[in-house]
Design a protein around this motif. Sequence first.
Motif, PDB file in Angstrom:
ATOM      1  N   UNK A   1      21.350 -34.154 -51.359  1.00  0.00           N
ATOM      2  CA  UNK A   1      22.618 -34.172 -50.618  1.00  0.00           C
ATOM      3  C   UNK A   1      23.767 -33.674 -51.493  1.00  0.00           C
ATOM      4  N   UNK A   2      23.791 -34.125 -52.748  1.00  0.00           N
ATOM      5  CA  UNK A   2      24.873 -33.715 -53.668  1.00  0.00           C
ATOM      6  C   UNK A   2      24.827 -32.212 -53.934  1.00  0.00           C
ATOM      7  N   UNK A   3      23.622 -31.680 -54.155  1.00  0.00           N
ATOM      8  CA  UNK A   3      23.494 -30.252 -54.454  1.00  0.00           C
ATOM      9  C   UNK A   3      23.842 -29.388 -53.242  1.00  0.00           C
ATOM     10  N   UNK A   4      23.465 -29.855 -52.059  1.00  0.00           N
ATOM     11  CA  UNK A   4      23.817 -29.106 -50.847  1.00  0.00           C
ATOM     12  C   UNK A   4      25.326 -29.145 -50.631  1.00  0.00           C
ATOM     13  N   UNK A   5      25.942 -30.289 -50.924  1.00  0.00           N
ATOM     14  CA  UNK A   5      27.410 -30.392 -50.820  1.00  0.00           C
ATOM     15  C   UNK A   5      28.092 -29.389 -51.744  1.00  0.00           C
ATOM     16  N   UNK A   6      27.561 -29.222 -52.948  1.00  0.00           N
ATOM     17  CA  UNK A   6      28.146 -28.271 -53.912  1.00  0.00           C
ATOM     18  C   UNK A   6      28.097 -26.854 -53.328  1.00  0.00           C
ATOM     19  N   UNK A   7      26.936 -26.474 -52.790  1.00  0.00           N
ATOM     20  CA  UNK A   7      26.799 -25.123 -52.218  1.00  0.00           C
ATOM     21  C   UNK A   7      27.690 -24.960 -50.983  1.00  0.00           C
ATOM     22  N   UNK A   8      27.800 -26.026 -50.193  1.00  0.00           N
ATOM     23  CA  UNK A   8      28.660 -25.934 -49.005  1.00  0.00           C
ATOM     24  C   UNK A   8      30.137 -25.856 -49.376  1.00  0.00           C
ATOM     25  N   UNK A   9      30.525 -26.491 -50.479  1.00  0.00           N
ATOM     26  CA  UNK A   9      31.909 -26.336 -50.950  1.00  0.00           C
ATOM     27  C   UNK A   9      32.170 -24.884 -51.328  1.00  0.00           C
ATOM     28  N   UNK A  10      31.148 -24.253 -51.921  1.00  0.00           N
ATOM     29  CA  UNK A  10      31.276 -22.845 -52.326  1.00  0.00           C
ATOM     30  C   UNK A  10      31.388 -21.949 -51.095  1.00  0.00           C
TER      31      UNK A  10
ATOM     32  N   UNK B   1      19.635 -41.873 -37.438  1.00  0.00           N
ATOM     33  CA  UNK B   1      19.437 -42.869 -36.378  1.00  0.00           C
ATOM     34  C   UNK B   1      18.821 -42.291 -35.107  1.00  0.00           C
ATOM     35  N   UNK B   2      18.482 -41.015 -35.139  1.00  0.00           N
ATOM     36  CA  UNK B   2      17.938 -40.381 -33.933  1.00  0.00           C
ATOM     37  C   UNK B   2      16.875 -39.344 -34.326  1.00  0.00           C
ATOM     38  N   UNK B   3      15.624 -39.798 -34.331  1.00  0.00           N
ATOM     39  CA  UNK B   3      14.509 -38.933 -34.762  1.00  0.00           C
ATOM     40  C   UNK B   3      14.324 -37.724 -33.853  1.00  0.00           C
ATOM     41  N   UNK B   4      14.846 -37.800 -32.640  1.00  0.00           N
ATOM     42  CA  UNK B   4      14.650 -36.681 -31.707  1.00  0.00           C
ATOM     43  C   UNK B   4      15.415 -35.437 -32.150  1.00  0.00           C
ATOM     44  N   UNK B   5      16.288 -35.575 -33.161  1.00  0.00           N
ATOM     45  CA  UNK B   5      17.047 -34.426 -33.668  1.00  0.00           C
ATOM     46  C   UNK B   5      16.267 -33.653 -34.736  1.00  0.00           C
ATOM     47  N   UNK B   6      15.068 -34.161 -35.094  1.00  0.00           N
ATOM     48  CA  UNK B   6      14.235 -33.492 -36.102  1.00  0.00           C
ATOM     49  C   UNK B   6      12.957 -32.975 -35.446  1.00  0.00           C
ATOM     50  N   UNK B   7      12.566 -31.765 -35.828  1.00  0.00           N
ATOM     51  CA  UNK B   7      11.356 -31.148 -35.255  1.00  0.00           C
ATOM     52  C   UNK B   7      10.098 -31.874 -35.744  1.00  0.00           C
ATOM     53  N   UNK B   8       8.978 -31.511 -35.151  1.00  0.00           N
ATOM     54  CA  UNK B   8       7.719 -32.188 -35.473  1.00  0.00           C
ATOM     55  C   UNK B   8       7.271 -31.960 -36.914  1.00  0.00           C
ATOM     56  N   UNK B   9       7.804 -30.923 -37.571  1.00  0.00           N
ATOM     57  CA  UNK B   9       7.402 -30.683 -38.964  1.00  0.00           C
ATOM     58  C   UNK B   9       8.081 -31.652 -39.940  1.00  0.00           C
ATOM     59  N   UNK B  10       8.986 -32.493 -39.419  1.00  0.00           N
ATOM     60  CA  UNK B  10       9.634 -33.496 -40.267  1.00  0.00           C
ATOM     61  C   UNK B  10      10.695 -32.944 -41.188  1.00  0.00           C
ATOM     62  N   UNK B  11      11.046 -31.687 -41.015  1.00  0.00           N
ATOM     63  CA  UNK B  11      12.032 -31.053 -41.899  1.00  0.00           C
ATOM     64  C   UNK B  11      13.139 -30.335 -41.127  1.00  0.00           C
ATOM     65  N   UNK B  12      12.744 -29.483 -40.210  1.00  0.00           N
ATOM     66  CA  UNK B  12      13.732 -28.656 -39.509  1.00  0.00           C
ATOM     67  C   UNK B  12      14.337 -29.387 -38.306  1.00  0.00           C
ATOM     68  N   UNK B  13      15.499 -28.933 -37.848  1.00  0.00           N
ATOM     69  CA  UNK B  13      16.101 -29.538 -36.658  1.00  0.00           C
ATOM     70  C   UNK B  13      15.240 -29.284 -35.421  1.00  0.00           C
ATOM     71  N   UNK B  14      15.368 -30.173 -34.451  1.00  0.00           N
ATOM     72  CA  UNK B  14      14.690 -29.977 -33.168  1.00  0.00           C
ATOM     73  C   UNK B  14      15.552 -29.060 -32.299  1.00  0.00           C
TER      74      UNK B  14
ATOM     75  N   UNK C   1      21.976 -30.521 -44.348  1.00  0.00           N
ATOM     76  CA  UNK C   1      21.557 -31.495 -45.358  1.00  0.00           C
ATOM     77  C   UNK C   1      20.215 -32.091 -44.936  1.00  0.00           C
ATOM     78  N   UNK C   2      19.132 -31.600 -45.556  1.00  0.00           N
ATOM     79  CA  UNK C   2      17.795 -32.065 -45.159  1.00  0.00           C
ATOM     80  C   UNK C   2      17.400 -33.352 -45.888  1.00  0.00           C
ATOM     81  N   UNK C   3      18.337 -33.923 -46.680  1.00  0.00           N
ATOM     82  CA  UNK C   3      18.011 -35.147 -47.421  1.00  0.00           C
ATOM     83  C   UNK C   3      17.709 -36.305 -46.480  1.00  0.00           C
ATOM     84  N   UNK C   4      18.144 -36.192 -45.209  1.00  0.00           N
ATOM     85  CA  UNK C   4      17.957 -37.286 -44.251  1.00  0.00           C
ATOM     86  C   UNK C   4      16.640 -37.147 -43.469  1.00  0.00           C
ATOM     87  N   UNK C   5      15.842 -36.124 -43.778  1.00  0.00           N
ATOM     88  CA  UNK C   5      14.611 -35.874 -43.009  1.00  0.00           C
ATOM     89  C   UNK C   5      13.417 -36.614 -43.619  1.00  0.00           C
TER      90      UNK C   5
END
Length: 204
Positions: free
Chosen positions: A137-146, A170-183, A121-125
């Motif tokens: 977040x809602x649309x990703x939840x729909x696909x994840x339910x599928x 609550x923890x920016x260190x979990x996001x990569x420098x591009x502001x989108x992908x996980x670290x 869920x990249x809505x938090x990035x």
Amino acid sequence: MTKHYFTYLALGDSYTIGEAVPLHESFPYRVVQLLRNKSLHIHAPEVVAGTGWTTLELAEHILHAKFSESYDFVTLLIGVNNQYRSLNSEDYKNDFEFLLKKALHFANDKNDHVIVLSIPDYSITPFAKEKDSKKIAEEIDILNNINAAIAKQNKVNYININESVREAVNDESLIAEDGLHPSGKEYAKWAEQIAEHIERMLNN
């Protein structure tokens, strides 16, 4: 006596490649490193994934790529770009069913050797700050339910990574420098869950 070297195929998109982090910090490479640390013999992962790929693009690449006859383990993580491009969820369902059948085929139809990961869920990035994060977040939840339902029908393993992903609020260190992908730190958490599962399979 020759040692058996296990093989691992990772199918997906930018999350599987480990966009925005060094290759060795991507989750497929971390999985292999964790298993090697446990003295398990495993080849480097074979990664069939591309930045921006939808389910359809992954399916097309699978149809045209050359593969080994079979793999000991296969992971599948795909769908974020279907949501990003506002593609039809029914098409996602059909594509995902096809992709999971392919993953099972690659794993010699051993259901417990296939692992599906939920779409992060990249809505938090920071990337999503100017966008409609609630809708994302809602649309990703729909696909994840599928994809969770299809994984269950096919009796394969399912790892929901979003509880972990959403900790990035609550923890920016979990996001990569591009502001989108996980670290690399976040990818490491996914890798641990996958490696633990594979280790259990090998010890059974």
